[in-house]
Enzyme design. Structure first.
Site, PDB file in Angstrom:
ATOM      1  N   ASN A 157      10.093  21.908  13.259  1.00  0.00           N
ATOM      2  CA  ASN A 157       9.561  22.648  12.110  1.00  0.00           C
ATOM      3  C   ASN A 157      10.431  22.410  10.872  1.00  0.00           C
ATOM      4  O   ASN A 157      11.653  22.305  10.968  1.00  0.00           O
ATOM      5  CB  ASN A 157       9.348  24.135  12.397  1.00  0.00           C
ATOM      6  N   GLU A 207       4.756  21.006  15.817  1.00  0.00           N
ATOM      7  CA  GLU A 207       3.645  20.236  16.396  1.00  0.00           C
ATOM      8  C   GLU A 207       3.024  19.315  15.355  1.00  0.00           C
ATOM      9  O   GLU A 207       2.749  18.137  15.619  1.00  0.00           O
ATOM     10  CB  GLU A 207       2.561  21.182  16.932  1.00  0.00           C
ATOM     11  N   ASN A 219      10.271  25.715   4.096  1.00  0.00           N
ATOM     12  CA  ASN A 219      10.471  25.522   2.670  1.00  0.00           C
ATOM     13  C   ASN A 219      10.697  26.877   2.022  1.00  0.00           C
ATOM     14  O   ASN A 219      10.142  27.888   2.480  1.00  0.00           O
ATOM     15  CB  ASN A 219       9.233  24.837   2.058  1.00  0.00           C
TER      16      ASN A 219
HETATM   17  N1  THU Z   1       6.471  27.366  14.470  1.00  0.00           N
HETATM   18  C1  THU Z   1       6.336  26.122  14.991  1.00  0.00           C
HETATM   19  O1  THU Z   1       6.973  25.168  14.532  1.00  0.00           O
HETATM   20  N2  THU Z   1       5.494  25.952  16.031  1.00  0.00           N
HETATM   21  C2  THU Z   1       4.823  26.957  16.663  1.00  0.00           C
HETATM   22  O2  THU Z   1       4.131  26.711  17.633  1.00  0.00           O
HETATM   23  C3  THU Z   1       4.925  28.333  16.161  1.00  0.00           C
HETATM   24  C4  THU Z   1       5.745  28.525  14.931  1.00  0.00           C
HETATM   25  C5  THU Z   1       7.433  27.573  13.382  1.00  0.00           C
HETATM   26  C6  THU Z   1       6.902  27.927  12.038  1.00  0.00           C
HETATM   27  C7  THU Z   1       8.097  28.621  11.420  1.00  0.00           C
HETATM   28  O3  THU Z   1       8.965  27.654  10.861  1.00  0.00           O
HETATM   29  C8  THU Z   1       8.806  29.267  12.580  1.00  0.00           C
HETATM   30  O4  THU Z   1       8.286  28.644  13.743  1.00  0.00           O
HETATM   31  C9  THU Z   1       8.636  30.768  12.684  1.00  0.00           C
HETATM   32  O5  THU Z   1       7.318  31.117  12.710  1.00  0.00           O
END
Ligand code: THU
Length: 133
Positions: free
Chosen positions: A48, A61, A51
């Site tokens: 992830n 993902e 920003n």
């Molecule tokens: N997030 C992901 O990268 N994948 C997921 O399946 C759920 C949430 C991230 C988004 C954000 O940066 C952090 O997790 C908290 O929600």
């Protein structure tokens, strides 16, 4: 939902764990890593990327999907996701499921939590009626 226990899954989950260390998650403190396998068995990683304008955050993902498609993948077969902050195995968010559906009729989704729990689901199971044209 099946409890996961296969070597391909274990391998992808380990890579997702490694990828989570590259996350940029200073706002949520919730790093997530993803490892995505295409039909040829090539593996692509994502994390992830948050920003300061919070809505611009990219999930692990979707970051892995962009990496895979830019790297020459076309059909996706399996994805593993992992967060060291997750008490339970995560499911991809709805937006990510729809993005995965662009490149797969169905695919395996593996998820792992910090205490070693694993879960094997599928795209069809989590998004049975993806928008398709
Ligand atoms: N997030 C992901 O990268 N994948 C997921 O399946 C759920 C949430 C991230 C988004 C954000 O940066 C952090 O997790 C908290 O929600």
């Amino acid at each position: 939902m099946k409890k996961a226990n296969n070597p391909a899954m274990e391998h992808l989950l380990r890579l997702a764990h490694e990828a989570s260390k590259k996350a940029h998650a200073p706002y949520s403190n919730f790093p997530v890593g993803a490892a995505l396998a295409d039909e040829k068995g090539e593996i692509f990683l994502g994390a992830n990327v948050e920003n300061v304008s919070l809505g611009l955050t990219i999930c692990a993902e979707r970051s892995a999907v962009a990496c895979a498609i830019a790297g020459g993948a076309s059909k996706l077969k399996a994805i593993a996701i992992y967060s060291p902050e997750a008490n339970e195995p995560l499911h991809p968010c709805g937006a990510c499921l729809q993005v995965l559906a662009e490149f797969a009729e169905d695919m395996d989704i593996y998820s792992g939590s910090a205490d070693g729990k694993t879960l094997h689901t599928t795209l069809k199971e989590l998004l049975p009626r993806a928008f398709r044209r």
